[in-house]
Motif scaffolding. Structure first.
Motif, PDB file in Angstrom:
ATOM      1  N   ASP A   1       0.830  -1.208   0.000  1.00 14.86           N
ATOM      2  CA  ASP A   1       0.000   0.000   0.000  1.00 14.86           C
ATOM      3  C   ASP A   1       0.868   1.263   0.000  1.00 14.86           C
ATOM      4  O   ASP A   1       0.559   2.237  -0.703  1.00 14.86           O
ATOM      5  CB  ASP A   1      -0.931  -0.004   1.211  1.00 14.86           C
ATOM      6  CG  ASP A   1      -2.000  -1.083   1.131  1.00 14.86           C
ATOM      7  OD1 ASP A   1      -2.192  -1.657   0.040  1.00 14.86           O
ATOM      8  OD2 ASP A   1      -2.640  -1.354   2.168  1.00 14.86           O
ATOM      9  N   ALA A   2       1.953   1.247   0.765  1.00 18.47           N
ATOM     10  CA  ALA A   2       2.844   2.409   0.817  1.00 18.47           C
ATOM     11  C   ALA A   2       3.512   2.643  -0.534  1.00 18.47           C
ATOM     12  O   ALA A   2       3.631   3.792  -0.995  1.00 18.47           O
ATOM     13  CB  ALA A   2       3.889   2.216   1.907  1.00 18.47           C
ATOM     14  N   VAL A   3       3.946   1.576  -1.170  1.00 22.44           N
ATOM     15  CA  VAL A   3       4.624   1.710  -2.459  1.00 22.44           C
ATOM     16  C   VAL A   3       3.644   2.161  -3.546  1.00 22.44           C
ATOM     17  O   VAL A   3       3.961   3.054  -4.347  1.00 22.44           O
ATOM     18  CB  VAL A   3       5.310   0.387  -2.845  1.00 22.44           C
ATOM     19  CG1 VAL A   3       5.808   0.431  -4.289  1.00 22.44           C
ATOM     20  CG2 VAL A   3       6.460   0.089  -1.901  1.00 22.44           C
TER      21      VAL A   3
ATOM     22  N   ASN B   1      11.089   4.919  -8.656  1.00 27.08           N
ATOM     23  CA  ASN B   1      12.099   4.954  -7.609  1.00 27.08           C
ATOM     24  C   ASN B   1      11.546   5.654  -6.378  1.00 27.08           C
ATOM     25  O   ASN B   1      10.587   6.434  -6.464  1.00 27.08           O
ATOM     26  CB  ASN B   1      13.354   5.704  -8.070  1.00 27.08           C
ATOM     27  CG  ASN B   1      14.196   4.912  -9.046  1.00 27.08           C
ATOM     28  OD1 ASN B   1      15.033   4.098  -8.659  1.00 27.08           O
ATOM     29  ND2 ASN B   1      13.984   5.141 -10.345  1.00 27.08           N
ATOM     30  N   LEU B   2      12.197   5.390  -5.248  1.00 29.23           N
ATOM     31  CA  LEU B   2      11.904   6.054  -3.987  1.00 29.23           C
ATOM     32  C   LEU B   2      13.217   6.536  -3.393  1.00 29.23           C
ATOM     33  O   LEU B   2      14.265   5.932  -3.621  1.00 29.23           O
ATOM     34  CB  LEU B   2      11.222   5.091  -3.009  1.00 29.23           C
ATOM     35  CG  LEU B   2       9.976   4.350  -3.489  1.00 29.23           C
ATOM     36  CD1 LEU B   2       9.576   3.286  -2.476  1.00 29.23           C
ATOM     37  CD2 LEU B   2       8.839   5.319  -3.745  1.00 29.23           C
ATOM     38  N   GLY B   3      13.161   7.608  -2.620  1.00 27.61           N
ATOM     39  CA  GLY B   3      14.353   8.094  -1.952  1.00 27.61           C
ATOM     40  C   GLY B   3      14.970   9.289  -2.648  1.00 27.61           C
ATOM     41  O   GLY B   3      14.467   9.771  -3.661  1.00 27.61           O
ATOM     42  N   PRO B   4      16.111   9.772  -2.138  1.00 26.51           N
ATOM     43  CA  PRO B   4      16.740  10.964  -2.709  1.00 26.51           C
ATOM     44  C   PRO B   4      17.193  10.791  -4.150  1.00 26.51           C
ATOM     45  O   PRO B   4      17.189  11.745  -4.933  1.00 26.51           O
ATOM     46  CB  PRO B   4      17.949  11.197  -1.786  1.00 26.51           C
ATOM     47  CG  PRO B   4      17.599  10.514  -0.503  1.00 26.51           C
ATOM     48  CD  PRO B   4      16.773   9.335  -0.890  1.00 26.51           C
TER      49      PRO B   4
ATOM     50  N   LEU C   1      15.058   1.337  -6.037  1.00 26.64           N
ATOM     51  CA  LEU C   1      14.479   1.068  -7.344  1.00 26.64           C
ATOM     52  C   LEU C   1      13.230   0.211  -7.178  1.00 26.64           C
ATOM     53  O   LEU C   1      13.243  -0.787  -6.449  1.00 26.64           O
ATOM     54  CB  LEU C   1      15.508   0.347  -8.220  1.00 26.64           C
ATOM     55  CG  LEU C   1      15.056  -0.086  -9.610  1.00 26.64           C
ATOM     56  CD1 LEU C   1      14.673   1.108 -10.467  1.00 26.64           C
ATOM     57  CD2 LEU C   1      16.159  -0.906 -10.288  1.00 26.64           C
ATOM     58  N   VAL C   2      12.155   0.601  -7.844  1.00 26.94           N
ATOM     59  CA  VAL C   2      10.889  -0.131  -7.804  1.00 26.94           C
ATOM     60  C   VAL C   2      10.622  -0.681  -9.189  1.00 26.94           C
ATOM     61  O   VAL C   2      10.363   0.086 -10.127  1.00 26.94           O
ATOM     62  CB  VAL C   2       9.729   0.781  -7.357  1.00 26.94           C
ATOM     63  CG1 VAL C   2       8.446  -0.035  -7.200  1.00 26.94           C
ATOM     64  CG2 VAL C   2      10.073   1.503  -6.056  1.00 26.94           C
TER      65      VAL C   2
ATOM     66  N   LEU D   1      11.628  -4.349  -4.833  1.00 24.03           N
ATOM     67  CA  LEU D   1      12.196  -3.139  -4.246  1.00 24.03           C
ATOM     68  C   LEU D   1      13.669  -3.388  -3.976  1.00 24.03           C
ATOM     69  O   LEU D   1      14.023  -4.314  -3.228  1.00 24.03           O
ATOM     70  CB  LEU D   1      11.478  -2.800  -2.936  1.00 24.03           C
ATOM     71  CG  LEU D   1       9.958  -2.702  -3.055  1.00 24.03           C
ATOM     72  CD1 LEU D   1       9.311  -2.752  -1.679  1.00 24.03           C
ATOM     73  CD2 LEU D   1       9.559  -1.443  -3.796  1.00 24.03           C
ATOM     74  N   THR D   2      14.550  -2.612  -4.605  1.00 16.67           N
ATOM     75  CA  THR D   2      15.985  -2.808  -4.472  1.00 16.67           C
ATOM     76  C   THR D   2      16.616  -1.583  -3.830  1.00 16.67           C
ATOM     77  O   THR D   2      16.628  -0.498  -4.423  1.00 16.67           O
ATOM     78  CB  THR D   2      16.635  -3.072  -5.843  1.00 16.67           C
ATOM     79  OG1 THR D   2      15.992  -4.181  -6.471  1.00 16.67           O
ATOM     80  CG2 THR D   2      18.113  -3.393  -5.671  1.00 16.67           C
TER      81      THR D   2
END
Length: 209
Positions: free
Chosen positions: A30-32, A58-61, A109-110, A198-199
């Motif tokens: 759900d979060a992704v 992608n997620l993060g900076p 990475l998603v 998710l990597t």
């Protein structure tokens, strides 16, 4: 709770089957999926312009991207131009717990694998500090994961089911790895089917270097 690690027989390739409970898997899904509403999945291409069979976000900076300009990390979505959403705290806590690395990842990475998608054998070489581990979390349909030593030679396959977590560390950090295929319908976790991988990586050099 303590997460059970098994011996993979390949030094540095660490595997925690069913590391995430069904509730944890649903919460992370759900979060992704909420994050990719902001940073939608897109289809990257190789340097030659050939499209990948997986879709990415992608997620993060920082986020890993690929196009005719090559492979790289960048701070913005290549389609929207907006910054990537934050990585869920639960993922960062999992990194802390399982890797013990002193610094948190700055890229996640998603990858979305629908039926028929795959990923050829490759090495993760675009990071400034290749000593930092790579942590991978599987959600949804089971994947047939292939891995072999960095120097070449035979490979072997491992099935990664929803909730499994693995890591490339130490001598396996530069292992060749990829996804041969997805076992469609093996999980109902992802809407419309498929697998989300998710990597988590450290893209930039360690501040302690």
């Amino acid at each position: 709770m303590a997460r059970r690690e098994i011996d993979t027989g390949l030094p540095g390739f660490r595997l925690w089957p069913a590391a995430l409970s069904p509730d944890e898997q649903r919460d992370l899904r759900d979060a992704v999926l909420a994050a990719v509403e902001v940073a939608p999945f897109y289809t990257p291409t190789t340097r030659s312009g050939r499209p990948f069979s997986v879709r990415m976000s992608n997620l993060g900076p920082l986020g890993w991207v690929s196009d005719r300009a090559g492979y790289r990390y960048q701070a913005t979505h290549p389609v929207t131009g907006e910054p990537w959403p934050s990585t869920p705290e639960s993922l960062l806590a999992l990194w802390d717990e399982l890797t013990g690395w002193p610094e948190r990842p700055d890229a996640c990475l998603v990858n979305l694998y629908r039926e028929g998608a795959r990923m050829g054998l490759h090495q993760d070489l675009d990071e400034a500090d290749r000593s930092a581990p790579v942590l991978s979390v599987s959600l949804g349909d089971t994947a047939v994961f292939r891995i072999g030593e960095a120097q070449g030679g035979p490979t072997r396959s491992v099935r990664l089911a929803s909730g499994d977590v693995c890591a490339l560390t130490g001598p396996a950090r530069l292992a060749r790895h990829g996804i041969d295929r997805i076992l469609a319908g093996s999980s109902g976790l992802i809407p419309d089917g498929g697998r989300v991988n998710l990597t988590l990586r450290r893209a930039t050099a360690s501040r302690q270097s």
